[in-house]
Design an enzyme around this catalytic site. Structure first.
Site, short mmCIF file in Angstrom:
data_model
loop_
_atom_site.label_atom_id
_atom_site.label_comp_id
_atom_site.label_asym_id
_atom_site.label_seq_id
_atom_site.Cartn_x
_atom_site.Cartn_y
_atom_site.Cartn_z
N PHE A 139 0.86 -1.19 0.00
CA PHE A 139 0.00 0.00 0.00
C PHE A 139 0.89 1.23 0.00
O PHE A 139 1.73 1.40 0.89
CB PHE A 139 -0.93 0.04 1.22
CG PHE A 139 -1.86 1.22 1.17
CD1 PHE A 139 -3.03 1.18 0.43
CD2 PHE A 139 -1.54 2.41 1.83
CE1 PHE A 139 -3.88 2.29 0.35
CE2 PHE A 139 -2.38 3.52 1.76
CZ PHE A 139 -3.56 3.45 1.01
N ASP A 226 9.45 2.53 1.56
CA ASP A 226 8.30 3.26 2.09
C ASP A 226 8.23 2.97 3.59
O ASP A 226 7.80 1.90 4.01
CB ASP A 226 7.03 2.79 1.36
CG ASP A 226 5.76 3.49 1.86
OD1 ASP A 226 5.81 4.11 2.94
OD2 ASP A 226 4.73 3.37 1.18
N LYS A 255 3.21 10.24 8.23
CA LYS A 255 2.52 9.81 9.46
C LYS A 255 3.17 10.34 10.75
O LYS A 255 2.93 11.46 11.15
CB LYS A 255 2.42 8.29 9.47
CG LYS A 255 1.33 7.78 8.50
CD LYS A 255 1.07 6.31 8.72
CE LYS A 255 0.10 5.69 7.76
NZ LYS A 255 -1.30 5.95 8.06
C1 LIG Z 1 3.08 2.40 3.96
C2 LIG Z 1 2.19 3.52 3.58
N1 LIG Z 1 2.53 4.29 2.55
C3 LIG Z 1 1.76 5.33 2.18
C4 LIG Z 1 0.60 5.63 2.83
C5 LIG Z 1 -0.25 6.79 2.39
O1 LIG Z 1 -0.09 7.82 3.29
P1 LIG Z 1 -1.16 9.03 3.31
O2 LIG Z 1 -2.44 8.45 3.79
O3 LIG Z 1 -0.54 10.02 4.24
O4 LIG Z 1 -1.26 9.53 1.92
C6 LIG Z 1 0.21 4.85 3.92
C7 LIG Z 1 -1.05 5.12 4.63
O5 LIG Z 1 -1.60 4.31 5.30
C8 LIG Z 1 1.02 3.77 4.29
O6 LIG Z 1 0.69 2.99 5.32
#
Ligand SMILES: Cc1ncc(COP(=O)(O)O)c(C=O)c1O
Length: 406
Positions: A139, A226, A255
């Site tokens: 994700f 990520d 986050k």
């Molecule tokens: C691993 C990861 N990458 C990217 C995102 C996307 O982040 P945002 O919701 O701040 O766009 C999330 C959100 O849950 C995530 O868990």
């Protein structure tokens, strides 16, 4: 502590788009690992706004710092010199061993930045159609490019045509990446979460990360990690990949970096740091003084209050308690994760536990249908860990003991 406002929770909200499934309570305020709803009911927070509230709620050092910043300067645009960006960037470089940072506002924006870095890196090498290795169950966000990189058909459904230039492999299968390396000369980068969050708390194995690092070096690819959910101390080190002793070329953060104030970061090592130049990328809000102050204070307080150590110790306490209660219970499949990023997989969909836990005064999450996910603030104390377990474990056992509803 102020008395909670007596405002009834309003669900559904007729003027708000219905993109989220919401529980019916509205939260009014918080302190530490505790939240209160508008009816005055108290909850223990084992979710931290999905790994965002690193310092819990209303932290006594963060609040005055942010108040002071709001009174001084919130936003300026990127037309001017940015000493606060430099301060947070230097700290992120110090704790990651990387070199340069681009600031944005969210996780998906950080990942969009990474995708742009990888593509430009490829074009600079003369590869006209650069491709990026991505993962099943990954994700990366919900913009068109990041949902295309995401490995979840539900997230993609209805939004085609997807962005091209991604090659998908299963996690922890070195042979699959090697096969891509053999067959695809356009690959420029490997892009993965060190621990898949939304996909069900699925860790990349240490050995796997080391092998992928080796492959990236051999092939001249970028390793892009990520760490939006697993970074910023959550696993007990600053960044989850540090457990494997590898360094990425690009690391994505968001986050927990701002403890609730939106901020994202693209952190680059030497091979990626100068790929984007003037005019290649930008965002109005990115790196504004309020977000930078939140990031600087978050990292400072984490150090002062030894929150990496706390995340590791409280994570171990959770693991021990969960296994003591659930080991051998029919329907319990596996405990996964590291530090305060915890997944409890059951053998059946368990989304209803979200509401049951909230009724019992506990905030949790359920992801990938069968995985109970705990992402508490990194300030959580041992008595609070015990309280989470005292509420959650009987709920899980009762749920598993009940006849399965099909
Ligand atoms: C691993 C990861 N990458 C990217 C995102 C996307 O982040 P945002 O919701 O701040 O766009 C999330 C959100 O849950 C995530 O868990």
């Amino acid at each position: 502590m102020n008395a909670p406002e007596k405002v009834p929770a309003t669900t559904p909200e007729p003027h708000v788009m219905t993109t989220y499934g919401r529980l019916p309570m509205a939260l009014s305020h918080g302190r530490g690992c505790w939240l209160w709803d508008t009816d005055g009911k108290k909850y223990l927070d084992a979710l931290a706004g999905i790994a965002v509230n690193t310092l819990g709620h209303a932290h006594p050092k963060l609040v005055p710092a942010l108040q002071e910043q709001v009174g001084k300067l919130i936003h300026t645009s990127n037309y001017y010199a940015a000493p606060m960006q430099e301060k947070l960037a230097a700290k992120l470089c110090e704790i990651s061993g990387l070199n340069k940072v681009f600031f944005c506002n969210s996780g998906l924006e950080a990942n969009e930045g990474a995708i742009k870095v990888a593509r430009k890196f490829g074009h600079d090498k003369g590869i006209e159609r650069p491709e990026i290795v991505v993962y099943e169950k990954a994700f990366h966000g919900r913009s068109i490019a990041t949902l295309s990189a995401t490995g979840n058909a539900k997230v993609q459904a209805g939004f085609g045509p997807l962005v091209e230039g991604f090659v998908r492999v299963p996690l922890n299968d070195v042979a699959a990446v090697e096969q891509v390396a053999q067959s695809n000369p356009n690959v420029v980068a490997v892009f993965l979460e060190v621990i898949q969050g939304e996909g069900g708390i699925n860790p990349a194995q240490i050995d796997y990360l080391q092998q992928v690092r080796r492959l990236c070096d051999e092939r001249g690819w970028l390793l892009m990690l990520d760490e939006v959910q697993c970074g910023i101390g959550r696993t007990g080190k600053w960044f989850a990949h540090q457990w494997a002793g590898v360094k990425p070329d690009v690391m994505l953060l968001a986050k927990g970096l701002g403890s609730g104030v939106p901020v994202g970061a693209v952190v680059c090592g030497p091979r990626a740091a100068d790929v984007l130049g003037p005019g290649n990328h930008g965002t109005t809000f990115g790196g504004n003084p309020l977000a930078m102050r939140a990031g600087i204070e978050t990292l400072t307080i984490m150090e002062e209050d030894k929150l990496l150590e706390n995340a590791a110790a409280m994570g171990a306490a959770f693991r021990e308690g969960i296994l003591r209660e659930l080991q051998g219970v029919p329907g319990f499949v596996e405990l996964r994760g590291q530090g305060l990023m915890i997944g409890i997989e059951l053998d059946r969909p368990c989304g209803e536990l979200l509401g049951r836990a909230a009724q019992a005064g506990l905030m949790i999450s359920v992801t990938a249908e069968r995985v109970i996910r705990l992402l508490p603030p990194l300030i959580i104390s041992r008595p609070e860990v015990d309280q989470v377990l005292a509420i959650l474990m009987p709920l899980v056992k009762d749920f598993l003991a009940a006849p399965r509803s099909q």
